[in-house]
Motif scaffolding. Sequence first.
Motif, PDB file in Angstrom:
ATOM      1  N   CYS A  21       5.073  -9.037  -0.132  1.00 31.23           N
ATOM      2  CA  CYS A  21       3.867  -8.529   0.538  1.00 31.23           C
ATOM      3  C   CYS A  21       2.997  -7.741  -0.435  1.00 31.23           C
ATOM      4  O   CYS A  21       1.770  -7.799  -0.370  1.00 31.23           O
ATOM      5  N   PHE A  22       3.634  -7.015  -1.339  1.00 34.75           N
ATOM      6  CA  PHE A  22       2.900  -6.225  -2.322  1.00 34.75           C
ATOM      7  C   PHE A  22       2.097  -7.106  -3.277  1.00 34.75           C
ATOM      8  O   PHE A  22       0.958  -6.774  -3.613  1.00 34.75           O
ATOM      9  N   GLY A  23       2.661  -8.227  -3.705  1.00 30.35           N
ATOM     10  CA  GLY A  23       2.034  -9.078  -4.709  1.00 30.35           C
ATOM     11  C   GLY A  23       0.599  -9.471  -4.394  1.00 30.35           C
ATOM     12  O   GLY A  23      -0.319  -9.173  -5.171  1.00 30.35           O
ATOM     13  N   PRO A  24       0.347 -10.144  -3.264  1.00 28.07           N
ATOM     14  CA  PRO A  24      -1.031 -10.529  -2.971  1.00 28.07           C
ATOM     15  C   PRO A  24      -1.947  -9.340  -2.701  1.00 28.07           C
ATOM     16  O   PRO A  24      -3.134  -9.372  -3.054  1.00 28.07           O
ATOM     17  N   LEU A  25      -1.418  -8.297  -2.090  1.00 24.86           N
ATOM     18  CA  LEU A  25      -2.248  -7.117  -1.841  1.00 24.86           C
ATOM     19  C   LEU A  25      -2.647  -6.451  -3.160  1.00 24.86           C
ATOM     20  O   LEU A  25      -3.796  -6.040  -3.334  1.00 24.86           O
ATOM     21  N   ALA A  26      -1.714  -6.356  -4.098  1.00 23.63           N
ATOM     22  CA  ALA A  26      -2.016  -5.762  -5.399  1.00 23.63           C
ATOM     23  C   ALA A  26      -2.991  -6.637  -6.178  1.00 23.63           C
ATOM     24  O   ALA A  26      -3.866  -6.123  -6.884  1.00 23.63           O
ATOM     25  N   ALA A  27      -2.854  -7.958  -6.035  1.00 28.43           N
ATOM     26  CA  ALA A  27      -3.775  -8.866  -6.733  1.00 28.43           C
ATOM     27  C   ALA A  27      -5.211  -8.623  -6.272  1.00 28.43           C
ATOM     28  O   ALA A  27      -6.144  -8.637  -7.077  1.00 28.43           O
ATOM     29  N   VAL A  28      -5.388  -8.385  -4.984  1.00 25.73           N
ATOM     30  CA  VAL A  28      -6.719  -8.112  -4.441  1.00 25.73           C
ATOM     31  C   VAL A  28      -7.196  -6.715  -4.851  1.00 25.73           C
ATOM     32  O   VAL A  28      -8.379  -6.506  -5.115  1.00 25.73           O
ATOM     33  N   ALA A  29      -6.287  -5.751  -4.948  1.00 26.07           N
ATOM     34  CA  ALA A  29      -6.660  -4.362  -5.233  1.00 26.07           C
ATOM     35  C   ALA A  29      -6.893  -4.078  -6.716  1.00 26.07           C
ATOM     36  O   ALA A  29      -7.396  -3.010  -7.054  1.00 26.07           O
ATOM     37  N   THR A  30      -6.562  -5.017  -7.581  1.00 26.19           N
ATOM     38  CA  THR A  30      -6.654  -4.767  -9.022  1.00 26.19           C
ATOM     39  C   THR A  30      -8.058  -4.364  -9.461  1.00 26.19           C
ATOM     40  O   THR A  30      -8.232  -3.396 -10.216  1.00 26.19           O
ATOM     41  N   ASP A  31      -9.071  -5.084  -9.017  1.00 25.30           N
ATOM     42  CA  ASP A  31     -10.442  -4.764  -9.435  1.00 25.30           C
ATOM     43  C   ASP A  31     -10.899  -3.412  -8.908  1.00 25.30           C
ATOM     44  O   ASP A  31     -11.574  -2.663  -9.615  1.00 25.30           O
ATOM     45  N   ALA A  32     -10.522  -3.084  -7.678  1.00 27.02           N
ATOM     46  CA  ALA A  32     -10.874  -1.768  -7.126  1.00 27.02           C
ATOM     47  C   ALA A  32     -10.187  -0.669  -7.927  1.00 27.02           C
ATOM     48  O   ALA A  32     -10.784   0.382  -8.188  1.00 27.02           O
ATOM     49  N   PHE A  33      -8.961  -0.892  -8.324  1.00 25.68           N
ATOM     50  CA  PHE A  33      -8.224   0.071  -9.139  1.00 25.68           C
ATOM     51  C   PHE A  33      -8.915   0.267 -10.485  1.00 25.68           C
ATOM     52  O   PHE A  33      -9.076   1.388 -10.949  1.00 25.68           O
TER      53      PHE A  33
END
Length: 165
Positions: A57-69
């Motif tokens: 579950c973390f993987g796709p959410l982190a992939a989306v959040a990378t640019d915001a980070f």
Amino acid sequence: MLPRTGYYWLTSFGCAAAGYGLLWLLLPGHHVFGAPYRMILYHEAHPLAYIALCCGCFGPLAAVATDAFRRRGRWGRLGVVGLLALATVALSSPLGGLLWHWHDMQAGYFPADWPRQLVAGAAEGLTTGWLIVLLSVPYNVLGLLVCYGLLATGAGRFSAGDAGS
């Protein structure tokens, strides 16, 4: 997006499994995960299954959040990590409830209405998953630190324009 997702899933799983093993060796009674009173501890009996589920579950959410980070300063990055952790718990909790009921059926409790029991497991996961995560100190604290580190590494590894690939 697939390379990012794979990166986050695999690296988070590796870190989470290694962290679990280390804490299992260090903590008294080998109790890494918390649990409500009188709960059957399938997550202690099958830790890698529950870890893999959360990391999946973390993987796709982190992939989306990378640019915001990447676009934020230190405090904004902490906010992104906090929101990512909450979203991961919210997404993985019902799936963890399903898995818990599946393990319950494997242990011998196989009701006639098992499909309905699995759906009920998802609802139970929503009501207890967050509590299990909250009670899993120091594992959850280490998880937040690793989440920050993985996002920082991923933000440097993946360019802002590769999310569509």
